[in-house]
Design a protein around this motif. Structure first.
Motif, PDB file in Angstrom:
ATOM      1  N   SER A   1      40.125  39.517 -28.162  1.00 31.70           N
ATOM      2  CA  SER A   1      40.171  38.218 -28.844  1.00 31.70           C
ATOM      3  C   SER A   1      40.244  37.070 -27.841  1.00 31.70           C
ATOM      4  CB  SER A   1      41.376  38.169 -29.786  1.00 31.70           C
ATOM      5  OG  SER A   1      41.297  39.194 -30.760  1.00 31.70           O
ATOM      6  N   VAL A   2      41.100  37.202 -26.824  1.00 31.30           N
ATOM      7  CA  VAL A   2      41.243  36.145 -25.814  1.00 31.30           C
ATOM      8  C   VAL A   2      39.937  35.958 -25.051  1.00 31.30           C
ATOM      9  CG1 VAL A   2      42.420  35.516 -23.682  1.00 31.30           C
ATOM     10  CG2 VAL A   2      43.729  36.444 -25.589  1.00 31.30           C
ATOM     11  N   SER A   3      39.264  37.044 -24.742  1.00 29.15           N
ATOM     12  CA  SER A   3      38.013  36.963 -23.981  1.00 29.15           C
ATOM     13  C   SER A   3      36.932  36.222 -24.765  1.00 29.15           C
ATOM     14  CB  SER A   3      37.526  38.366 -23.627  1.00 29.15           C
ATOM     15  OG  SER A   3      38.480  39.050 -22.869  1.00 29.15           O
ATOM     16  N   ILE A   4      36.752  36.597 -26.015  1.00 28.00           N
ATOM     17  CA  ILE A   4      35.725  35.969 -26.839  1.00 28.00           C
ATOM     18  C   ILE A   4      36.025  34.492 -27.066  1.00 28.00           C
ATOM     19  CG2 ILE A   4      34.709  35.883 -29.145  1.00 28.00           C
ATOM     20  CD1 ILE A   4      33.589  38.099 -27.505  1.00 28.00           C
ATOM     21  N   LEU A   5      37.271  34.207 -27.430  1.00 25.22           N
ATOM     22  CA  LEU A   5      37.655  32.825 -27.722  1.00 25.22           C
ATOM     23  C   LEU A   5      37.520  31.932 -26.494  1.00 25.22           C
ATOM     24  CD1 LEU A   5      38.750  30.999 -29.968  1.00 25.22           C
ATOM     25  CD2 LEU A   5      41.068  31.521 -29.148  1.00 25.22           C
TER      26      LEU A   5
ATOM     27  N   GLY B   1      34.439  29.960 -18.883  1.00 29.05           N
ATOM     28  CA  GLY B   1      33.698  30.682 -19.907  1.00 29.05           C
ATOM     29  C   GLY B   1      33.134  31.996 -19.398  1.00 29.05           C
ATOM     30  N   VAL B   2      32.581  31.968 -18.181  1.00 31.90           N
ATOM     31  CA  VAL B   2      32.039  33.197 -17.583  1.00 31.90           C
ATOM     32  C   VAL B   2      33.144  34.222 -17.367  1.00 31.90           C
ATOM     33  CG1 VAL B   2      30.939  34.142 -15.520  1.00 31.90           C
ATOM     34  CG2 VAL B   2      30.100  32.006 -16.498  1.00 31.90           C
ATOM     35  N   MET B   3      34.301  33.750 -16.913  1.00 30.53           N
ATOM     36  CA  MET B   3      35.415  34.674 -16.682  1.00 30.53           C
ATOM     37  C   MET B   3      35.931  35.249 -17.996  1.00 30.53           C
ATOM     38  SD  MET B   3      37.582  32.929 -13.587  1.00 30.53           S
ATOM     39  CE  MET B   3      38.582  34.393 -13.402  1.00 30.53           C
ATOM     40  N   GLY B   4      35.903  34.437 -19.048  1.00 33.46           N
ATOM     41  CA  GLY B   4      36.325  34.953 -20.346  1.00 33.46           C
ATOM     42  C   GLY B   4      35.447  36.106 -20.803  1.00 33.46           C
TER      43      GLY B   4
ATOM     44  N   GLY C   1      35.680  32.426 -23.808  1.00 35.24           N
ATOM     45  CA  GLY C   1      34.289  32.306 -23.390  1.00 35.24           C
ATOM     46  C   GLY C   1      33.532  31.270 -24.196  1.00 35.24           C
ATOM     47  N   ILE C   2      33.716  31.284 -25.523  1.00 32.66           N
ATOM     48  CA  ILE C   2      32.999  30.351 -26.394  1.00 32.66           C
ATOM     49  C   ILE C   2      33.485  28.918 -26.191  1.00 32.66           C
ATOM     50  CG2 ILE C   2      32.577  29.702 -28.788  1.00 32.66           C
ATOM     51  CD1 ILE C   2      32.665  32.665 -29.495  1.00 32.66           C
TER      52      ILE C   2
ATOM     53  N   VAL D   1      43.068  22.752 -25.152  1.00 29.96           N
ATOM     54  CA  VAL D   1      42.457  24.067 -25.355  1.00 29.96           C
ATOM     55  C   VAL D   1      42.727  25.001 -24.179  1.00 29.96           C
ATOM     56  CG1 VAL D   1      40.251  25.281 -25.567  1.00 29.96           C
ATOM     57  CG2 VAL D   1      40.667  23.220 -26.907  1.00 29.96           C
ATOM     58  N   THR D   2      42.476  24.531 -22.960  1.00 26.84           N
ATOM     59  CA  THR D   2      42.629  25.402 -21.799  1.00 26.84           C
ATOM     60  C   THR D   2      44.097  25.725 -21.503  1.00 26.84           C
ATOM     61  OG1 THR D   2      42.489  23.410 -20.393  1.00 26.84           O
ATOM     62  CG2 THR D   2      40.480  24.702 -20.702  1.00 26.84           C
TER      63      THR D   2
END
Length: 287
Positions: free
Chosen positions: A189-193, A228-231, A195-196, A96-97
């Motif tokens: 989209s990248v930020s939300i994905l 996640g926080v950075m996302g 982060g979750i 994932v990462t």
């Protein structure tokens, strides 16, 4: 009264209720009863202190044998089951990462985002930390090995330091040249994905780390939590800049803050773990 009857009526312990010669009962003196109660309380307190002392000595014995605390809490089969779960979570985290790192690097280059670059670096760090956890639990017999645990944490500390330096330097450079971020649907989209997904992985790693008493797993979970926080911070800083262009520095400031947090955690890891690696280097007991 006859002397013989007087001797029979004599009671050596006044705290014990006994019948007297005239048929009446004698009661203990209040001060003597209170003294007895204090002695009972002291005895109970000493018993509790002995239990605590025995428990501490038992923990010291376990640590001196080069084993983690999980060796006293988990049955062999339970420990192996949790070890397999840790391996599965680590593999999932790597996949994932790694995907998120590629996407974040793309955003950083195309949209000039310092925080997305910081997230991409943190995602790469997450891949490395998960790989270290894989090495940590690759040996089934070493599930409780303290030396292997401390070695993994020491390596994680070094990786944290190197990554944080790169993140801070990049963020400072972007602030110095007043690099302005661009906002679009891809960044959103990248930020939300990220982060979750990273927050979910962090929670699972924290839970497994507590059960296995693994500082390496908890550290890996901390790194996922930072991701996640950075996302989410990418999304927040981008939206703030979209509505108020004067706050252009928020993106770079978040990158610096995250870099310093990772650096502090890495230093803390090295300070805690390097002495323990030296103390347990003679133990290779895999049970």
């Amino acid at each position: 009264m006859d002397p013989f009857d007087t001797e029979l009526c004599y009671t050596p312990d006044p705290s014990i209720v006994q019948p007297s010669c005239n048929g009446q009962t004698s009661t203990p003196h209040p001060q003597q009863a209170a003294h007895k109660g204090q002695e009972g309380a002291i005895s109970m307190e000493r018993g509790q202190q002995m239990k605590i002392s025995d428990s501490a000595q038992f923990s010291d014995v376990v640590e001196n044998r080069g084993l983690l605390e999980s060796s006293t809490k988990l049955k062999p089969q339970e420990a192996q089951d949790y070890r397999k779960k840790a391996l599965w979570v680590s593999w999932a985290s790597i996949v994932v990462t790694l995907i998120l790192a590629i996407a974040a690097f793309t955003v950083s280059v195309m949209r000039y985002s310092a925080s997305s670059f910081g997230f991409a670096f943190d995602a790469v760090l997450d891949v490395l930390s998960s790989a270290i956890v894989l090495w940590r639990y690759s040996n089934a017999a070493a599930v409780h090995s303290a030396h292997r645990e401390y070695m993994a944490c020491t390596i994680l500390g070094v990786v944290f330091l190197l990554s944080s330096i790169c993140i801070v330097i990049k963020a400072i450079h972007d602030l110095a040249i007043r690099m302005l971020p661009e906002v679009d649907g891809f960044l959103f989209s990248v930020s939300i994905l990220s982060g979750i997904l990273c927050t979910f992985l962090a929670v699972v790693k924290f839970l497994l780390g507590r059960v296995l008493t693994s500082r390496a797993l908890i550290t890996d979970g901390f790194n996922s939590l930072v991701g996640g926080v950075m996302g989410f911070s990418i999304l927040i800083s981008a939206e703030v800049y979209k509505h108020n262009s004067t706050v252009w520095y928020l993106d770079g400031s978040v990158g610096i803050l995250i870099g310093l947090i990772i650096m502090a955690y890495g230093v803390k890891l090295l300070i805690d773990m390097v002495p323990r690696v030296r103390q347990t280097r003679h133990y290779e007991m895999f049970e």
